[in-house]
Design a protein around this motif. Sequence first.
Motif, PDB file in Angstrom:
ATOM      1  N   ARG A 185       3.785  30.991  81.404  1.00 41.36           N
ATOM      2  CA  ARG A 185       4.734  29.899  81.216  1.00 41.36           C
ATOM      3  C   ARG A 185       4.283  28.615  81.903  1.00 41.36           C
ATOM      4  O   ARG A 185       5.019  27.962  82.623  1.00 41.36           O
ATOM      5  CB  ARG A 185       6.128  30.318  81.681  1.00 41.36           C
ATOM      6  N   LEU A 186       3.027  28.295  81.665  1.00 38.48           N
ATOM      7  CA  LEU A 186       2.398  27.075  82.151  1.00 38.48           C
ATOM      8  C   LEU A 186       1.670  26.422  80.991  1.00 38.48           C
ATOM      9  O   LEU A 186       1.288  27.106  80.042  1.00 38.48           O
ATOM     10  CB  LEU A 186       1.361  27.388  83.241  1.00 38.48           C
ATOM     11  N   PRO A 187       1.449  25.110  81.029  1.00 39.72           N
ATOM     12  CA  PRO A 187       0.519  24.518  80.066  1.00 39.72           C
ATOM     13  C   PRO A 187      -0.872  25.134  80.248  1.00 39.72           C
ATOM     14  O   PRO A 187      -1.265  25.468  81.377  1.00 39.72           O
ATOM     15  CB  PRO A 187       0.527  23.028  80.439  1.00 39.72           C
ATOM     16  N   PHE A 188      -1.587  25.292  79.170  1.00 36.12           N
ATOM     17  CA  PHE A 188      -2.922  25.894  79.239  1.00 36.12           C
ATOM     18  C   PHE A 188      -3.788  25.170  80.263  1.00 36.12           C
ATOM     19  O   PHE A 188      -4.508  25.803  81.041  1.00 36.12           O
ATOM     20  CB  PHE A 188      -3.597  25.860  77.863  1.00 36.12           C
ATOM     21  N   GLU A 189      -3.747  23.836  80.263  1.00 38.39           N
ATOM     22  CA  GLU A 189      -4.587  23.056  81.163  1.00 38.39           C
ATOM     23  C   GLU A 189      -4.306  23.388  82.623  1.00 38.39           C
ATOM     24  O   GLU A 189      -5.222  23.445  83.454  1.00 38.39           O
ATOM     25  CB  GLU A 189      -4.385  21.556  80.928  1.00 38.39           C
ATOM     26  N   ASP A 190      -3.023  23.622  82.969  1.00 39.95           N
ATOM     27  CA  ASP A 190      -2.678  23.943  84.350  1.00 39.95           C
ATOM     28  C   ASP A 190      -3.203  25.327  84.744  1.00 39.95           C
ATOM     29  O   ASP A 190      -3.763  25.516  85.830  1.00 39.95           O
ATOM     30  CB  ASP A 190      -1.160  23.904  84.543  1.00 39.95           C
TER      31      ASP A 190
END
Length: 336
Positions: A185-190
């Motif tokens: 449940r994070l942006p891929f980049e993060d």
Amino acid sequence: MLVVRPAGPADIDALLDLAFLSGKGFTSLPEDRAVLAERLALSAQSFAREVSPQHAWYTLMLEDTETGVIEGVAGIKGAVGLDRPHFSFRVMTLAQYSSATGTRFDHQALVLVNECTGSSEVGSLFLRPRKRQGGAGSLLARARYALIGANRDLFAATIMAELRGWFDERDESPFWHGIAAKFFRLPFEDADRMITATDGQFILDLAPRHPIYLELVDPAAREAIAKVHRHGARALAMLEDEGFTRSGLIDIFDGGPTVTAPRDQIRTVRNAQTLPAAAGVVEVAADERLHLVAVPGLATFRATLTPARITDDALVVPEATLAALGIRPGDPLIVS
């Protein structure tokens, strides 16, 4: 002439430039100057034998000796999974049978595993787009194996490589959106950044502990499992040509495949021989391939592709090759 050499702290600007060019999903080249500076410092320590072989991380730069421009980068980790687990998904078949109904089902499932501990890893292979033809990629990739072959005691018996997974025309990962993001449940980049910028505890905290049945997964995510990024197809072909095979493991974020090979069975390692260098004129037929030659050792390591003639007692190469590698006639050279 293109030469592969050890990287050091002075290469930070070039390495950061390559990191920005590499794009989304290239986890081993984060767009973070501080992280890359630490990487280069560790590389210098590794080539100087100032860290243990298991904790070493060798970074190699592909340099054009005529212009001084860094055209590519590659790396080798001495071992993975020692200071923190190296998680993957294994694609498994779970068989279920009911005698009451007389039915059997074979379910494909993803299971979180930690199987690569202690293996050495080749990775971080990236070239500027203008250098992706003409053998530069092969030189950079095979130079890693020449370094391994010349220093076998520093590397594990199994060598692994992880390839970037599939991204669609919008530069989005179907595997991430269809599977991994539901747990992290994070942006891929993060999440991608946290792989290199943290101790990885978030993976242990959030990754699924139970099998993920693929019948329940979005078709786009299912089709992306073990599928290589469009820019990684050539890298996979070169790995397979060296003897690497698919392991059944995939990356937990983008679904890219992991391939492995026994160290001593890698083609470049297996076929290598060491001979004294000699300078001379070498005629090359139109259909004859160039030879990979490398300076053995660690801090002195250099590699290039060159015309060469192998005799019983010497390896004859052009004078310019000796100059580019920084050696003299009589010095040992590896040829493969």
